[in-house]
Design a protein around this motif. Structure first.
Motif, PDB file in Angstrom:
ATOM      1  N   GLU A   1       0.856  -1.200   0.000  1.00 53.84           N
ATOM      2  CA  GLU A   1       0.000   0.000   0.000  1.00 53.84           C
ATOM      3  C   GLU A   1       0.890   1.249   0.000  1.00 53.84           C
ATOM      4  OE1 GLU A   1      -3.779  -1.832   0.280  1.00 53.84           O
ATOM      5  OE2 GLU A   1      -3.225   0.322   0.172  1.00 53.84           O
TER       6      GLU A   1
ATOM      7  N   GLN B   1       0.728   4.450  -2.414  1.00 56.51           N
ATOM      8  CA  GLN B   1       0.321   5.793  -1.974  1.00 56.51           C
ATOM      9  C   GLN B   1       1.403   6.822  -2.325  1.00 56.51           C
ATOM     10  OE1 GLN B   1       0.107   4.579   1.969  1.00 56.51           O
ATOM     11  NE2 GLN B   1      -2.014   3.751   1.855  1.00 56.51           N
TER      12      GLN B   1
ATOM     13  N   VAL C   1      -4.711  11.934  -2.394  1.00 56.97           N
ATOM     14  CA  VAL C   1      -4.916  10.712  -1.594  1.00 56.97           C
ATOM     15  C   VAL C   1      -5.702  11.076  -0.337  1.00 56.97           C
ATOM     16  CG1 VAL C   1      -2.746   9.692  -2.398  1.00 56.97           C
ATOM     17  CG2 VAL C   1      -2.762  11.100  -0.333  1.00 56.97           C
TER      18      VAL C   1
ATOM     19  N   VAL D   1      -4.477   8.757   4.790  1.00 62.33           N
ATOM     20  CA  VAL D   1      -3.162   8.344   4.248  1.00 62.33           C
ATOM     21  C   VAL D   1      -2.154   9.451   4.509  1.00 62.33           C
ATOM     22  CG1 VAL D   1      -1.908   7.790   2.135  1.00 62.33           C
ATOM     23  CG2 VAL D   1      -4.198   6.826   2.507  1.00 62.33           C
TER      24      VAL D   1
END
Ligand code: FB9
Length: 499
Positions: A138, A142, A152, A156
């Motif tokens: 992930e 990101q 995003v 995050v």
């Protein structure tokens, strides 16, 4: 990296574009269309705006940018993903993994453990085992999305902020349009009439740049007085205004006799040993002491007189002859008072001194092994402690310290003695600003000063007021090899309190 093209071309390019298109909506894309850096175009925009040839509107945007560490993860995967990828099915030792991942190991272990991607065998904390076949990185996704300027979710962003992988960057660019003074080609304003202009005659159609009467002249490289000398002069002026005469202090080397014995300071006083005082090896002893006066000093130390019982110890001449670096300018006061006592008839005197004294002390933020002592004394008939307090009020009020308090103190050569405190408005506290007292008869009468003549005196340092007036925290920044000249140049004396 686009190579630098002369500002002239950038200006010409911009003015031509504005002339045809009337506006530039985004200076960034316009810069890249010109093949120059935005910074280069920014310089031209600033100069044209100054002359209202173009009008620019700032456009700002804050964006999250990846730290160098994050750029590494975006490229090579998150530390936790790299870690798992480095673990063979049979597991790997921590050292092996550390060797492979380097500084990403610690972060990777924590994150991989948090994500339950790794585990350990019972009782063997060193063997790291994979708990998942393959992982979805992930973090790398990101970071990549951010790198491509994608938006995003805030959660995050908070994660990445917490892992110190992103920082906020403010970027600014401009939209431009013609200004009221718009021209297609800016006339270069001449700033000088040169022989060339005169010879060619083109001075007739030259346009000259206005004189900028507000322009700062070239800074004059002039000398600067050291802050200590600035404050010394201020304090010297205060003394002179109060009718004091300066004492000659041009002798750092003094004999124990004038520095201690003549001040009725006993020979076994702690200040007289080498822990506090710098004694000389060569010349170790003085040969020039006034015999008859020395005899009187010996008497008053050994058996008193003048109403005093003295100290009753066996006074040693060789102790008094020891040479040292003076520990206070009071040694000079002693010489001057003795000299004054020899002048008949007696005339009242006001003396001051401001010069170096030396003490074998531990150096700290406010203490060096040497400092400048300021001393004032008044010698006259019938002087009282009230007179001392009065003259201290005058002196310190000229230094901007009007609220004084006095605390009984002890000096071997003054009785009574007082420490002086002043309330400092800037520091919002009471500061000890000096010491004072009335010289003892055991000091004055052996000199031959007439009965009824008293001497009130006080002392302080030059460094302390200078540090406070210049806002200098550490005495090493004021005195010695570490003094920063810029401090001297850029730090004017704040005349706080100084008349
Ligand atoms: O300077 C000192 N403090 C001070 C002075 C002025 C000031 O101005 C500010 C702008 C507002 C701020 C502070 N002091 C004397 C007090 C303390 O700093 C003290 O801790 C350190 N003292 C030095 C000696 O240290 C061992 C300062 C120095 C000092 C102390 C006493 C005398 C001289 C210098 C004396 C004396 C004396 C006494 C009786 C008769 C004759 C001389």
């Amino acid at each position: 990296m686009t190579e630098k093209s002369p500002a002239g071309d950038v200006e010409a390019g911009l003015l031509a574009h504005l002339n045809s298109a009337g506006e530039v909506s985004d200076s960034r894309s316009f810069a890249s269309s010109l093949g120059v850096s935005h910074a280069e175009l920014e310089g031209v925009i600033k100069s044209l705006s100054a002359f209202r040839i173009v009008d620019s509107t700032d456009i700002t945007k804050e964006t999250w940018v990846l730290t160098e560490e994050a750029k590494g993860y975006a490229a090579r995967g998150s530390p936790e993903a790299q870690l798992v990828a480095a673990i063979p099915p049979e597991g790997a030792s921590k050292d092996a993994l550390k060797a492979k991942l380097g500084e990403a190991f610690d972060v990777g272990m924590k994150a991989a453990a948090r994500n339950k991607w790794i585990g350990f065998e019972k009782g063997n904390k060193d063997l790291v085992l994979r708990k998942v076949e393959n992982v979805k990185d992930e973090l790398q996704d990101q970071l990549k999305r951010l790198e491509n300027g994608e938006v995003v979710p805030d959660k995050v962003i908070d994660d990445l902020k917490r892992r110190k992988l992103i920082t906020k960057e403010k970027s600014i660019w401009y939209s431009l349009k013609k200004g009221p003074e718009f021209v297609i080609k800016r006339k270069t304003l001449a700033t000088d009439v040169t022989t060339e202009h005169l010879r060619s005659g083109d001075w007739k159609d030259l346009e000259f740049k206005d004189y900028n009467y507000g322009a700062q002249g070239q800074p004059i490289a002039k000398g600067y007085a050291h802050p200590l000398l600035e404050v010394r002069e201020e304090i010297q002026n205060i003394f002179i205004k109060m009718g004091f005469t300066e004492m000659p202090t041009n002798n750092f080397v003094e004999s124990s006799f004038w520095n201690f014995d003549a001040l009725f300071q006993p020979q076994q006083h702690p200040a007289r040993d080498s822990h506090d005082t710098f004694f000389l090896n060569a010349p170790a002893a003085t040969k020039q002491l006034p015999e008859d006066y020395l005899e009187k000093v010996k008497q008053v130390h050994q058996s008193g007189g003048y109403g005093s019982k003295g100290y009753g110890y066996d006074w040693k001449r060789d102790e008094a002859e020891k040479n040292l670096l003076r520990t206070h300018t009071t040694a000079v006061s002693t010489r001057m008072l003795y000299k004054l006592a020899q002048e008949k008839p007696f005339a009242p005197k006001r003396y001051y001194s401001i010069d170096r004294v030396f003490r074998n002390e531990a150096v700290d933020r406010t203490h060096l092994a040497e400092f400048h002592q300021i001393e004032g004394l008044i010698c006259d008939y019938g002087l009282t402690l009230g007179d001392l307090i009065g003259v201290l009020e005058d002196f310190f009020s000229s230094l901007g310290m009007s609220k004084l308090r006095f605390k009984p103190a002890y000096n071997p050569y003054t009785e009574p003695s007082m420490e002086i405190f002043s309330y400092h408005d800037g520091l919002k506290k009471w500061v000890e600003v000096g010491n004072s007292g009335m010289f003892r008869p055991e000091m004055l009468l052996p000199m031959g000063l007439p009965d009824g003549v008293n001497v009130i005196a006080w002392g302080l340092s030059l460094e302390r007021p200078t540090m406070i007036l210049y806002g200098i925290d550490n005495i090493r920044d004021l005195f010695g090899p570490k003094v920063d000249f810029n401090l001297i140049k850029s730090n004017p004396l704040c005349r706080l309190g100084l008349q």
